[in-house]
Design a protein around this motif. Structure first.
Motif, PDB file in Angstrom:
ATOM      1  N   PHE A   1     115.795 -29.952 -34.957  1.00  0.00           N
ATOM      2  CA  PHE A   1     115.827 -31.363 -34.572  1.00  0.00           C
ATOM      3  C   PHE A   1     115.532 -31.534 -33.087  1.00  0.00           C
ATOM      4  CE2 PHE A   1     118.546 -35.148 -33.447  1.00  0.00           C
ATOM      5  CZ  PHE A   1     117.767 -36.097 -34.096  1.00  0.00           C
TER       6      PHE A   1
ATOM      7  N   GLU B   1     120.394 -31.526 -41.824  1.00  0.00           N
ATOM      8  CA  GLU B   1     119.594 -31.909 -40.663  1.00  0.00           C
ATOM      9  C   GLU B   1     118.286 -31.130 -40.624  1.00  0.00           C
ATOM     10  OE1 GLU B   1     121.242 -32.456 -36.477  1.00  0.00           O
ATOM     11  OE2 GLU B   1     120.166 -30.546 -36.261  1.00  0.00           O
TER      12      GLU B   1
ATOM     13  N   ASN C   1     112.436 -35.416 -35.939  1.00  0.00           N
ATOM     14  CA  ASN C   1     112.296 -36.393 -37.022  1.00  0.00           C
ATOM     15  C   ASN C   1     111.311 -37.488 -36.630  1.00  0.00           C
ATOM     16  OD1 ASN C   1     114.110 -35.070 -38.612  1.00  0.00           O
ATOM     17  ND2 ASN C   1     115.737 -36.580 -38.449  1.00  0.00           N
ATOM     18  N   SER C   2     111.582 -38.128 -35.498  1.00  0.00           N
ATOM     19  CA  SER C   2     110.715 -39.211 -35.044  1.00  0.00           C
ATOM     20  C   SER C   2     109.314 -38.693 -34.738  1.00  0.00           C
ATOM     21  CB  SER C   2     111.320 -39.868 -33.799  1.00  0.00           C
ATOM     22  OG  SER C   2     112.588 -40.433 -34.076  1.00  0.00           O
TER      23      SER C   2
ATOM     24  N   GLN D   1     109.979 -34.335 -42.797  1.00  0.00           N
ATOM     25  CA  GLN D   1     109.289 -35.333 -41.985  1.00  0.00           C
ATOM     26  C   GLN D   1     108.269 -34.724 -41.030  1.00  0.00           C
ATOM     27  OE1 GLN D   1     112.264 -37.894 -40.185  1.00  0.00           O
ATOM     28  NE2 GLN D   1     112.883 -38.729 -42.154  1.00  0.00           N
TER      29      GLN D   1
ATOM     30  N   ASP E   1     110.279 -44.664 -36.063  1.00  0.00           N
ATOM     31  CA  ASP E   1     110.452 -44.112 -37.401  1.00  0.00           C
ATOM     32  C   ASP E   1     109.951 -45.037 -38.514  1.00  0.00           C
ATOM     33  OD1 ASP E   1     112.258 -42.836 -35.465  1.00  0.00           O
ATOM     34  OD2 ASP E   1     112.908 -41.646 -37.188  1.00  0.00           O
TER      35      ASP E   1
ATOM     36  N   THR F   1     115.911 -32.375 -43.388  1.00  0.00           N
ATOM     37  CA  THR F   1     115.320 -33.674 -43.082  1.00  0.00           C
ATOM     38  C   THR F   1     114.177 -33.533 -42.098  1.00  0.00           C
ATOM     39  OG1 THR F   1     117.405 -34.834 -43.511  1.00  0.00           O
ATOM     40  CG2 THR F   1     115.775 -35.983 -42.179  1.00  0.00           C
ATOM     41  N   VAL F   2     114.384 -32.705 -41.088  1.00  0.00           N
ATOM     42  CA  VAL F   2     113.301 -32.454 -40.130  1.00  0.00           C
ATOM     43  C   VAL F   2     112.108 -31.837 -40.843  1.00  0.00           C
ATOM     44  CG1 VAL F   2     112.602 -31.164 -38.095  1.00  0.00           C
ATOM     45  CG2 VAL F   2     114.862 -32.220 -38.173  1.00  0.00           C
TER      46      VAL F   2
END
Length: 456
Positions: free
Chosen positions: A337, A357, A289-290, A364, A239, A360-361
């Motif tokens: 996610f 959540e 996310n990553s 990114q 990340d 955020t995904v």
């Protein structure tokens, strides 16, 4: 630039006599060409989440969800939308952030106005210095000089010169410093944002901020989440490494040390990627996310093959907005996610407690979807000439992009499928609900419908 999306839908009628193969929709682009739809519907969903320019999330307050403004997520959303040329809402985001600076970068919202948060200040400085219209002025953003504020939170000398640090942060139950000294939440993510912001304004502190960041890089090329963290095997995650590539690549050409560090970071990401295209966090969990941040970074570094693999994996977690998505059907373009998170959403939808959540995904992963490959043939579905009423038939679906989600079935009996990575058609078993002529359909996230075709 605004990107319009279209929905592809094909169908065939199934009767007791003859059933023919059908192919619908205009010819698509080659696999090597990106499919703009994936990033477009992701950006469209993010736009729907902005309420007067801000993202909001919630935590469990015991008696129910307590909502809060997600200022940091909003800044990240602005960068994601800018990366895919969806900038229409940036002025509204700027106005919202400008109107509530202290609530984001100080402890004013919790009754501690003298607290100063370095990471949020760096993030807001970066935004205010480049995404706040054609003539940004970070020295007077919302009445605050973000340049001097950030420089005051950057260590001037000693072995930590250039390190960002919080000021006067009162300790909380989950964070107490030695002998109850104030906590410092600053970390490598904040350092990267601060470096970007300081570079944007040509601050005299910029060089030291970058140098301190580079001092945190491990020998294998990755950046840890926390300052002075262990570089031992098994501690790595993609990340912070990906974020450094995303935010600092613009300045690598004028800084040899930074260029070398980012090259090493990219090599780490390429080697860290799983065979299926995903990236796992430092706990070993493959997640969007990553994978989103890493895919975004790989695209910037022009590692197209690796970026495309990440985009395909992400797309398999993107909501098509069709009946088989259950309670997620009205969230076309959202990205889950994990697979488990997607299934939870099918059953429960996106709730007040899970919205953060999903958002955020979205911020990114949306830029990473710019590298999702397009299908190379027309969308189509074919079925056997005859099938038993009440039984099943095997449908062959062609024209789904790799990783693209769709629904296939008859009437309300549709099932979720994902486009294969190879060129072979997808084989799907479909239930036949009773006798008579039936229409077998494939529904994608494409926005305009084509007429279904019947053959006897």
């Amino acid at each position: 630039m605004s990107i319009t999306t279209t929905l592809r839908r094909g169908g065939v009628a199934l009767g007791c006599a003859v059933l023919a193969s059908v192919t619908l929709a205009p010819a698509a682009q080659a696999h090597e060409e990106p499919d703009r739809r994936a990033k477009a519907i992701a950006a469209g969903w993010l736009n729907t989440r902005l309420d007067d320019g801000l993202l909001h999330a919630a935590f469990d307050g015991g008696s129910g969800p307590i909502e809060y403004a997600d200022y940091g997520g909003t800044v990240e959303a602005a960068y994601a939308l800018d990366a895919v040329d969806r900038t229409r809402l940036l002025p509204r985001i700027a106005d919202a952030l400008r109107g509530d600076v202290d609530s984001y970068i100080t402890g004013a919202g919790s009754g501690e106005p003298d607290d100063r948060y370095a990471g949020p200040t760096g993030k807001l400085l970066a935004f205010a210095s480049e995404l706040d219209g054609d003539d940004p002025n970070p020295t007077a953003f919302g009445g605050t000089n973000l340049v001097t504020r950030m420089e005051a939170l950057t260590t001037d000398d000693g072995e930590d010169a250039g390190r960002i640090a919080d000021v006067d942060v009162a300790p909380y139950n989950f964070c107490t410093g030695p002998n109850d000294t104030p906590c410092d939440y600053a970390n490598v993510f904040g350092q990267i944002w601060a470096a970007r912001g300081l570079l944007n304004v040509a601050s005299g502190e910029a060089s030291a901020a970058v140098d301190f960041l580079l001092s945190q890089q491990c020998d294998d090329g990755h950046f840890p989440t926390y300052f002075d963290a262990s570089c031992a095997a098994g501690q790595a995650g993609p990340d912070a490494t990906a974020l450094a590539v995303v935010l600092l690549s613009d300045y690598a050409a004028s800084d040899d040390a930074l260029a070398t560090a980012l090259d090493e970071a990219v090599e780490f990401l390429v080697g860290f990627q799983s065979a299926n295209g995903s990236f796992a966090d430092d706990q070993g969990l493959a997640n969007a996310n990553s994978t989103g941040l890493a895919g975004w970074a790989l695209g910037i570094a022009e590692r197209e093959k690796a970026a495309q693999k990440a985009a395909v994996w992400l797309r398999a977690l993107q909501v098509a907005g069709r009946p088989c998505d259950g309670k997620l059907a009205r969230h076309r373009g959202a990205i889950a996610f994990t697979k488990a998170s997607f299934q939870d959403g099918v059953e429960d939808g996106i709730t007040a407690l899970t919205a953060g959540e999903w958002q955020t995904v979205g911020v990114q992963a949306t830029p990473a979807l710019a590298h999702a490959p397009a299908p190379h043939v027309k969308l189509g579905i074919s079925v056997p000439a005859r099938s038993d009423a009440g039984g099943t038939l095997r449908a062959r679906v062609s024209g789904l992009a790799p990783g693209e989600r769709a629904c296939v079935g008859i009437g309300k009996q549709v099932k979720a499928v994902v486009g294969p990575r190879g060129d072979k058609p997808l084989s799907v078993r479909v239930k036949v609900p009773g006798k008579g002529k039936k229409t077998v359909k494939v529904l994608t996230a494409n926005a305009s419908a084509a007429d279904s075709t019947t053959a006897r």
